[in-house]
Design a protein around this motif. Structure first.
Motif, mmCIF file in Angstrom:
data_model
loop_
_atom_site.group_PDB
_atom_site.id
_atom_site.type_symbol
_atom_site.label_atom_id
_atom_site.label_comp_id
_atom_site.label_asym_id
_atom_site.label_seq_id
_atom_site.Cartn_x
_atom_site.Cartn_y
_atom_site.Cartn_z
ATOM 1 N N TYR A 40 0.827 -1.210 0.000
ATOM 2 C CA TYR A 40 0.000 0.000 0.000
ATOM 3 C C TYR A 40 0.856 1.253 0.000
ATOM 4 O O TYR A 40 1.936 1.291 0.581
ATOM 5 C CB TYR A 40 -0.892 0.052 1.247
ATOM 6 N N ASP A 41 0.341 2.291 -0.630
ATOM 7 C CA ASP A 41 0.981 3.608 -0.517
ATOM 8 C C ASP A 41 -0.056 4.697 -0.228
ATOM 9 O O ASP A 41 0.265 5.867 -0.122
ATOM 10 C CB ASP A 41 1.787 3.952 -1.770
ATOM 11 N N SER A 42 -1.337 4.286 -0.114
ATOM 12 C CA SER A 42 -2.412 5.216 0.224
ATOM 13 C C SER A 42 -3.284 4.583 1.301
ATOM 14 O O SER A 42 -3.652 3.411 1.208
ATOM 15 C CB SER A 42 -3.266 5.525 -1.013
ATOM 16 N N PHE A 43 -3.590 5.362 2.337
ATOM 17 C CA PHE A 43 -4.311 4.818 3.485
ATOM 18 C C PHE A 43 -5.597 5.579 3.773
ATOM 19 O O PHE A 43 -6.160 5.471 4.858
ATOM 20 C CB PHE A 43 -3.382 4.830 4.709
ATOM 21 N N THR A 44 -6.069 6.328 2.778
ATOM 22 C CA THR A 44 -7.266 7.145 2.964
ATOM 23 C C THR A 44 -8.480 6.295 3.319
ATOM 24 O O THR A 44 -9.221 6.611 4.259
ATOM 25 C CB THR A 44 -7.562 7.962 1.694
ATOM 26 N N ASP A 45 -8.701 5.216 2.567
ATOM 27 C CA ASP A 45 -9.881 4.379 2.800
ATOM 28 C C ASP A 45 -9.828 3.719 4.172
ATOM 29 O O ASP A 45 -10.838 3.675 4.889
ATOM 30 C CB ASP A 45 -10.002 3.316 1.713
ATOM 31 N N GLN A 46 -8.651 3.194 4.543
ATOM 32 C CA GLN A 46 -8.529 2.564 5.846
ATOM 33 C C GLN A 46 -8.815 3.552 6.976
ATOM 34 O O GLN A 46 -9.500 3.229 7.938
ATOM 35 C CB GLN A 46 -7.126 1.981 6.016
ATOM 36 N N ALA A 47 -8.284 4.746 6.836
ATOM 37 C CA ALA A 47 -8.503 5.763 7.863
ATOM 38 C C ALA A 47 -9.974 6.137 7.962
ATOM 39 O O ALA A 47 -10.522 6.314 9.066
ATOM 40 C CB ALA A 47 -7.661 6.998 7.558
ATOM 41 N N ARG A 48 -10.653 6.240 6.814
ATOM 42 C CA ARG A 48 -12.076 6.567 6.816
ATOM 43 C C ARG A 48 -12.870 5.467 7.531
ATOM 44 O O ARG A 48 -13.804 5.757 8.299
ATOM 45 C CB ARG A 48 -12.579 6.740 5.386
ATOM 46 N N GLU A 49 -12.503 4.221 7.299
ATOM 47 C CA GLU A 49 -13.179 3.113 7.969
ATOM 48 C C GLU A 49 -12.940 3.167 9.478
ATOM 49 O O GLU A 49 -13.846 2.888 10.277
ATOM 50 C CB GLU A 49 -12.675 1.784 7.382
ATOM 51 N N HIS A 50 -11.729 3.537 9.881
ATOM 52 C CA HIS A 50 -11.430 3.665 11.309
ATOM 53 C C HIS A 50 -12.289 4.755 11.951
ATOM 54 O O HIS A 50 -12.792 4.585 13.076
ATOM 55 C CB HIS A 50 -9.950 3.997 11.508
ATOM 56 N N VAL A 51 -12.448 5.858 11.256
ATOM 57 C CA VAL A 51 -13.274 6.958 11.770
ATOM 58 C C VAL A 51 -14.714 6.486 11.962
ATOM 59 O O VAL A 51 -15.356 6.792 12.979
ATOM 60 C CB VAL A 51 -13.219 8.172 10.827
ATOM 61 N N GLU A 52 -15.243 5.735 11.005
ATOM 62 C CA GLU A 52 -16.615 5.229 11.115
ATOM 63 C C GLU A 52 -16.774 4.330 12.343
ATOM 64 O O GLU A 52 -17.793 4.394 13.055
ATOM 65 C CB GLU A 52 -16.982 4.452 9.844
ATOM 66 N N ILE A 53 -15.767 3.503 12.596
ATOM 67 C CA ILE A 53 -15.823 2.607 13.751
ATOM 68 C C ILE A 53 -15.802 3.404 15.050
ATOM 69 O O ILE A 53 -16.599 3.162 15.971
ATOM 70 C CB ILE A 53 -14.644 1.610 13.714
ATOM 71 N N ILE A 54 -14.902 4.381 15.125
ATOM 72 C CA ILE A 54 -14.802 5.215 16.330
ATOM 73 C C ILE A 54 -16.104 5.972 16.569
ATOM 74 O O ILE A 54 -16.580 6.073 17.703
ATOM 75 C CB ILE A 54 -13.611 6.184 16.206
ATOM 76 N N ASP A 55 -16.690 6.496 15.495
ATOM 77 C CA ASP A 55 -17.939 7.249 15.638
ATOM 78 C C ASP A 55 -19.067 6.359 16.160
ATOM 79 O O ASP A 55 -19.881 6.789 16.989
ATOM 80 C CB ASP A 55 -18.339 7.874 14.300
ATOM 81 N N ALA A 56 -19.118 5.121 15.675
ATOM 82 C CA ALA A 56 -20.161 4.202 16.143
ATOM 83 C C ALA A 56 -19.948 3.852 17.610
ATOM 84 O O ALA A 56 -20.904 3.787 18.397
ATOM 85 C CB ALA A 56 -20.176 2.939 15.295
ATOM 86 N N ILE A 57 -18.694 3.642 18.002
ATOM 87 C CA ILE A 57 -18.395 3.357 19.412
ATOM 88 C C ILE A 57 -18.756 4.566 20.272
ATOM 89 O O ILE A 57 -19.377 4.435 21.328
ATOM 90 C CB ILE A 57 -16.905 2.987 19.581
ATOM 91 N N GLY A 58 -18.372 5.759 19.804
ATOM 92 C CA GLY A 58 -18.674 6.981 20.553
ATOM 93 C C GLY A 58 -20.153 7.230 20.707
ATOM 94 O O GLY A 58 -20.597 7.794 21.715
ATOM 95 N N ALA A 59 -20.939 6.789 19.711
ATOM 96 C CA ALA A 59 -22.396 6.954 19.773
ATOM 97 C C ALA A 59 -23.066 5.897 20.647
ATOM 98 O O ALA A 59 -24.282 5.941 20.864
ATOM 99 C CB ALA A 59 -22.981 6.915 18.363
ATOM 100 N N GLY A 60 -22.286 4.942 21.105
ATOM 101 C CA GLY A 60 -22.852 3.882 21.935
ATOM 102 C C GLY A 60 -23.697 2.893 21.164
ATOM 103 O O GLY A 60 -24.522 2.178 21.743
ATOM 104 N N ASP A 61 -23.476 2.816 19.843
ATOM 105 C CA ASP A 61 -24.263 1.933 18.979
ATOM 106 C C ASP A 61 -23.467 0.663 18.699
ATOM 107 O O ASP A 61 -22.647 0.612 17.782
ATOM 108 C CB ASP A 61 -24.606 2.663 17.673
ATOM 109 N N GLY A 62 -23.711 -0.362 19.498
ATOM 110 C CA GLY A 62 -22.955 -1.596 19.393
ATOM 111 C C GLY A 62 -23.095 -2.283 18.057
ATOM 112 O O GLY A 62 -22.105 -2.761 17.489
ATOM 113 N N GLU A 63 -24.315 -2.353 17.527
ATOM 114 C CA GLU A 63 -24.507 -3.039 16.250
ATOM 115 C C GLU A 63 -23.838 -2.288 15.100
ATOM 116 O O GLU A 63 -23.274 -2.893 14.190
ATOM 117 C CB GLU A 63 -25.998 -3.243 15.983
ATOM 118 N N ALA A 64 -23.904 -0.955 15.145
ATOM 119 C CA ALA A 64 -23.237 -0.160 14.105
ATOM 120 C C ALA A 64 -21.731 -0.328 14.200
ATOM 121 O O ALA A 64 -21.034 -0.402 13.172
ATOM 122 C CB ALA A 64 -23.616 1.310 14.239
#
Length: 211
Positions: A164-188
């Motif tokens: 890999y030389d680009s990590f934009t997609d991976q970082a975006r996926e990480h943000v989505e996971i953190i946001d779901a955890i922060g929202a307290g939405d376990g299924e999301a």
């Protein structure tokens, strides 16, 4: 590291060199060369090599040759499947607790990559590791970080991970996971982590196929 023996130091140094690609898979290692490079005698070196052999990092062939073992694509995909199961459950569990500051800080760090901040593979690997370990700790699963560290160390030895030389997609996926955890939405959170590993697998397949 305080309290380390010579064999401990040699073990960590050789394993790090293999994991980070400074010693390539299928390389032949020389006891004499390693001893000279590390500045130690053969006795602690052999203790270190025995530990690496027991972990499947190297092989000592019948003729005495020491060979660095490669990690196959099949093994890499097996690790992805295992981690997908474990970390999806961990993300769902983490959403049941207050989000820790380290995950909030990592969100800001990941957002910079989403917005185009460039980085090298080794630098992103370190950030990626902090993210996955932080989710495991947020889930309050004390054994999971050690399991992940072991699996990540094996995966890193597969040359396919370093394409890999680009990590934009991976970082975006990480943000989505953190946001779901922060929202307290376990299924999301579970679904977002599951998708993340689906995409990790897809990216490996695209690289492997030359797509």
């Amino acid at each position: 590291m305080s309290g380390e023996t010579l064999s401990d130091t040699a073990y960590h140094r050789i394993k790090s060199d293999i994991s980070e690609g400074r010693i390539a898979a299928e390389s032949v290692l020389s006891e004499r060369g390693l001893a000279e490079e590390l500045g130690i005698s053969r006795t602690p070196l052999r203790t270190a090599l025995s530990q690496l052999e027991s972990e499947g990092v190297i092989d000592r062939l019948k003729n005495g040759v020491i060979l660095v073992r490669s990690v196959t694509v099949e093994q890499l995909f097996e690790i992805v499947t295992l981690r997908q199961q474990l970390e999806s459950a961990a993300a769902a569990r983490a959403a049941g607790f207050p989000i820790p500051p380290e995950l909030s800080d990592l969100r800001s760090e990941m957002q910079r990559f989403v917005e185009g901040s460039e980085t090298a593979f080794d630098a992103f690997w370190e950030v990626d590791e902090r993210f996955h370990m932080a989710v495991a700790r947020a889930a309050r699963l004390s054994l999971l970080p050690e399991l992940l560290a072991e699996q990540r160390a094996i995966a890193r030895r597969c040359t396919l991970t370093r394409t890999y030389d680009s990590f934009t997609d991976q970082a975006r996926e990480h943000v989505e996971i953190i946001d779901a955890i922060g929202a307290g939405d376990g299924e999301a959170a579970r679904a977002a982590m599951w998708r993340h590993f689906d995409h990790v697998r897809d990216r490996f397949l695209q690289t492997f196929s030359g797509a």
